[in-house]
Design a protein around this motif. Structure first.
Motif, PDB file in Angstrom:
ATOM      1  N   MET A 147      77.862  33.343 -37.515  1.00 16.13           N
ATOM      2  CA  MET A 147      77.724  34.784 -37.593  1.00 16.13           C
ATOM      3  C   MET A 147      76.242  35.141 -37.408  1.00 16.13           C
ATOM      4  O   MET A 147      75.372  34.523 -38.002  1.00 16.13           O
ATOM      5  CB  MET A 147      78.229  35.249 -38.955  1.00 16.13           C
ATOM      6  N   TYR A 148      75.994  36.115 -36.578  1.00 15.64           N
ATOM      7  CA  TYR A 148      74.626  36.575 -36.316  1.00 15.64           C
ATOM      8  C   TYR A 148      74.394  37.907 -37.030  1.00 15.64           C
ATOM      9  O   TYR A 148      75.260  38.779 -37.017  1.00 15.64           O
ATOM     10  CB  TYR A 148      74.403  36.774 -34.815  1.00 15.64           C
ATOM     11  N   ASN A 149      73.233  38.046 -37.649  1.00 12.11           N
ATOM     12  CA  ASN A 149      72.835  39.308 -38.277  1.00 12.11           C
ATOM     13  C   ASN A 149      71.900  40.040 -37.325  1.00 12.11           C
ATOM     14  O   ASN A 149      70.899  39.480 -36.878  1.00 12.11           O
ATOM     15  CB  ASN A 149      72.111  39.056 -39.590  1.00 12.11           C
ATOM     16  N   TYR A 150      72.260  41.274 -37.031  1.00 18.34           N
ATOM     17  CA  TYR A 150      71.448  42.114 -36.159  1.00 18.34           C
ATOM     18  C   TYR A 150      70.919  43.292 -36.952  1.00 18.34           C
ATOM     19  O   TYR A 150      71.593  43.816 -37.827  1.00 18.34           O
ATOM     20  CB  TYR A 150      72.285  42.640 -34.987  1.00 18.34           C
ATOM     21  N   TYR A 151      69.734  43.715 -36.608  1.00 20.12           N
ATOM     22  CA  TYR A 151      69.086  44.862 -37.242  1.00 20.12           C
ATOM     23  C   TYR A 151      68.720  45.830 -36.131  1.00 20.12           C
ATOM     24  O   TYR A 151      68.407  45.416 -35.020  1.00 20.12           O
ATOM     25  CB  TYR A 151      67.853  44.396 -38.015  1.00 20.12           C
ATOM     26  N   PHE A 152      68.757  47.117 -36.429  1.00 21.29           N
ATOM     27  CA  PHE A 152      68.485  48.071 -35.368  1.00 21.29           C
ATOM     28  C   PHE A 152      67.740  49.293 -35.882  1.00 21.29           C
ATOM     29  O   PHE A 152      67.793  49.626 -37.061  1.00 21.29           O
ATOM     30  CB  PHE A 152      69.785  48.507 -34.675  1.00 21.29           C
ATOM     31  N   ALA A 153      67.053  49.931 -34.953  1.00 20.56           N
ATOM     32  CA  ALA A 153      66.430  51.243 -35.145  1.00 20.56           C
ATOM     33  C   ALA A 153      67.091  52.158 -34.128  1.00 20.56           C
ATOM     34  O   ALA A 153      67.118  51.853 -32.936  1.00 20.56           O
ATOM     35  CB  ALA A 153      64.924  51.169 -34.918  1.00 20.56           C
ATOM     36  N   LEU A 154      67.639  53.265 -34.604  1.00 20.59           N
ATOM     37  CA  LEU A 154      68.409  54.174 -33.768  1.00 20.59           C
ATOM     38  C   LEU A 154      67.744  55.544 -33.739  1.00 20.59           C
ATOM     39  O   LEU A 154      67.288  56.037 -34.766  1.00 20.59           O
ATOM     40  CB  LEU A 154      69.825  54.305 -34.344  1.00 20.59           C
ATOM     41  N   ALA A 155      67.689  56.132 -32.558  1.00 19.42           N
ATOM     42  CA  ALA A 155      67.169  57.498 -32.393  1.00 19.42           C
ATOM     43  C   ALA A 155      67.758  58.074 -31.115  1.00 19.42           C
ATOM     44  O   ALA A 155      68.465  57.379 -30.384  1.00 19.42           O
ATOM     45  CB  ALA A 155      65.639  57.490 -32.322  1.00 19.42           C
ATOM     46  N   SER A 156      67.421  59.311 -30.858  1.00 22.88           N
ATOM     47  CA  SER A 156      67.898  59.896 -29.605  1.00 22.88           C
ATOM     48  C   SER A 156      67.191  59.202 -28.435  1.00 22.88           C
ATOM     49  O   SER A 156      66.056  58.729 -28.556  1.00 22.88           O
ATOM     50  CB  SER A 156      67.636  61.400 -29.560  1.00 22.88           C
ATOM     51  N   LYS A 157      67.876  59.156 -27.333  1.00 25.34           N
ATOM     52  CA  LYS A 157      67.312  58.573 -26.117  1.00 25.34           C
ATOM     53  C   LYS A 157      66.020  59.306 -25.744  1.00 25.34           C
ATOM     54  O   LYS A 157      65.025  58.677 -25.389  1.00 25.34           O
ATOM     55  CB  LYS A 157      68.354  58.680 -25.008  1.00 25.34           C
ATOM     56  N   ASN A 158      66.019  60.618 -25.855  1.00 24.58           N
ATOM     57  CA  ASN A 158      64.837  61.416 -25.543  1.00 24.58           C
ATOM     58  C   ASN A 158      63.654  61.026 -26.435  1.00 24.58           C
ATOM     59  O   ASN A 158      62.531  60.898 -25.958  1.00 24.58           O
ATOM     60  CB  ASN A 158      65.142  62.906 -25.686  1.00 24.58           C
ATOM     61  N   PHE A 159      63.903  60.830 -27.719  1.00 30.32           N
ATOM     62  CA  PHE A 159      62.835  60.451 -28.643  1.00 30.32           C
ATOM     63  C   PHE A 159      62.195  59.130 -28.214  1.00 30.32           C
ATOM     64  O   PHE A 159      60.972  59.020 -28.131  1.00 30.32           O
ATOM     65  CB  PHE A 159      63.381  60.347 -30.069  1.00 30.32           C
ATOM     66  N   PHE A 160      63.036  58.137 -27.945  1.00 29.39           N
ATOM     67  CA  PHE A 160      62.506  56.826 -27.559  1.00 29.39           C
ATOM     68  C   PHE A 160      61.815  56.843 -26.201  1.00 29.39           C
ATOM     69  O   PHE A 160      60.807  56.175 -26.006  1.00 29.39           O
ATOM     70  CB  PHE A 160      63.615  55.778 -27.528  1.00 29.39           C
ATOM     71  N   LEU A 161      62.345  57.576 -25.264  1.00 35.16           N
ATOM     72  CA  LEU A 161      61.811  57.514 -23.901  1.00 35.16           C
ATOM     73  C   LEU A 161      60.695  58.519 -23.618  1.00 35.16           C
ATOM     74  O   LEU A 161      59.874  58.282 -22.734  1.00 35.16           O
ATOM     75  CB  LEU A 161      62.937  57.705 -22.885  1.00 35.16           C
ATOM     76  N   ASN A 162      60.664  59.626 -24.360  1.00 34.60           N
ATOM     77  CA  ASN A 162      59.692  60.672 -24.037  1.00 34.60           C
ATOM     78  C   ASN A 162      58.712  61.031 -25.144  1.00 34.60           C
ATOM     79  O   ASN A 162      57.623  61.511 -24.854  1.00 34.60           O
ATOM     80  CB  ASN A 162      60.436  61.948 -23.601  1.00 34.60           C
ATOM     81  N   GLU A 163      59.094  60.826 -26.385  1.00 39.07           N
ATOM     82  CA  GLU A 163      58.248  61.301 -27.478  1.00 39.07           C
ATOM     83  C   GLU A 163      57.425  60.209 -28.157  1.00 39.07           C
ATOM     84  O   GLU A 163      56.448  60.518 -28.830  1.00 39.07           O
ATOM     85  CB  GLU A 163      59.111  62.020 -28.519  1.00 39.07           C
ATOM     86  N   GLU A 164      57.827  58.970 -28.032  1.00 38.17           N
ATOM     87  CA  GLU A 164      57.127  57.864 -28.683  1.00 38.17           C
ATOM     88  C   GLU A 164      56.757  56.798 -27.650  1.00 38.17           C
ATOM     89  O   GLU A 164      57.451  56.642 -26.657  1.00 38.17           O
ATOM     90  CB  GLU A 164      58.007  57.239 -29.771  1.00 38.17           C
ATOM     91  N   PRO A 165      55.703  56.040 -27.918  1.00 36.37           N
ATOM     92  CA  PRO A 165      55.266  55.005 -26.967  1.00 36.37           C
ATOM     93  C   PRO A 165      56.080  53.716 -27.100  1.00 36.37           C
ATOM     94  O   PRO A 165      55.548  52.624 -27.224  1.00 36.37           O
ATOM     95  CB  PRO A 165      53.809  54.780 -27.365  1.00 36.37           C
ATOM     96  N   VAL A 166      57.409  53.830 -27.068  1.00 37.56           N
ATOM     97  CA  VAL A 166      58.279  52.680 -27.285  1.00 37.56           C
ATOM     98  C   VAL A 166      58.096  51.626 -26.195  1.00 37.56           C
ATOM     99  O   VAL A 166      58.069  50.425 -26.483  1.00 37.56           O
ATOM    100  CB  VAL A 166      59.754  53.117 -27.397  1.00 37.56           C
ATOM    101  N   GLU A 167      57.957  52.061 -24.962  1.00 33.98           N
ATOM    102  CA  GLU A 167      57.757  51.102 -23.873  1.00 33.98           C
ATOM    103  C   GLU A 167      56.521  50.240 -24.138  1.00 33.98           C
ATOM    104  O   GLU A 167      56.548  49.022 -23.988  1.00 33.98           O
ATOM    105  CB  GLU A 167      57.615  51.823 -22.537  1.00 33.98           C
ATOM    106  N   GLU A 168      55.446  50.872 -24.554  1.00 32.16           N
ATOM    107  CA  GLU A 168      54.199  50.149 -24.846  1.00 32.16           C
ATOM    108  C   GLU A 168      54.394  49.181 -26.014  1.00 32.16           C
ATOM    109  O   GLU A 168      53.949  48.027 -25.958  1.00 32.16           O
ATOM    110  CB  GLU A 168      53.091  51.145 -25.172  1.00 32.16           C
ATOM    111  N   ILE A 169      55.061  49.616 -27.061  1.00 31.56           N
ATOM    112  CA  ILE A 169      55.309  48.761 -28.229  1.00 31.56           C
ATOM    113  C   ILE A 169      56.115  47.533 -27.822  1.00 31.56           C
ATOM    114  O   ILE A 169      55.776  46.402 -28.191  1.00 31.56           O
ATOM    115  CB  ILE A 169      56.039  49.551 -29.339  1.00 31.56           C
ATOM    116  N   LEU A 170      57.172  47.734 -27.046  1.00 34.32           N
ATOM    117  CA  LEU A 170      58.018  46.610 -26.641  1.00 34.32           C
ATOM    118  C   LEU A 170      57.299  45.690 -25.657  1.00 34.32           C
ATOM    119  O   LEU A 170      57.479  44.470 -25.694  1.00 34.32           O
ATOM    120  CB  LEU A 170      59.333  47.120 -26.056  1.00 34.32           C
TER     121      LEU A 170
END
Length: 101
Positions: free
Chosen positions: A1-24
């Motif tokens: 069994m694998y344990n997964y953890y996630f952070a969820l937000a709107s697509k717009n928030f991740f792609l336009n409002e926060e520097p998620v691409e840079e973080i990843l």
């Protein structure tokens, strides 16, 4: 069994409002420098997450969603502190998540 953890937000928030691409991108470079396998994924419209179990205070109802999913709980906790307005959670699966090519 694998344990997964996630952070969820709107697509717009991740792609336009926060520097998620840079973080990843920085996280990917760090893993490569340590010869560590990538254990996180960016997923659009994650249908496998049970929304009824989440604190949806930061989520815009009716929006398209995105999630950062990882096998590393500490990374998701750090990500929430870094980005802020996301909902975090976890789930288990019998199979290892392999993103579509």
């Amino acid at each position: 069994m694998y344990n997964y953890y996630f952070a969820l937000a709107s697509k717009n928030f991740f792609l336009n409002e926060e520097p998620v691409e840079e973080i990843l991108r920085e996280r990917t470079q760090y893993y490569q420098s340590k010869n560590k396998k990538i254990d996180f994924w960016f997923v659009l419209n994650p249908s496998f997450i049970d929304f009824s179990e989440l604190n949806m205070s930061y989520i815009n109802y009716g929006a398209s969603y995105a999630a950062i999913i990882s096998l590393d709980k500490k990374f998701i906790q750090w990500f929430k502190l870094r980005v802020g307005f996301v909902t975090i959670g976890e789930f288990q699966s019998n199979s290892l998540f392999i993103p579509p090519a």
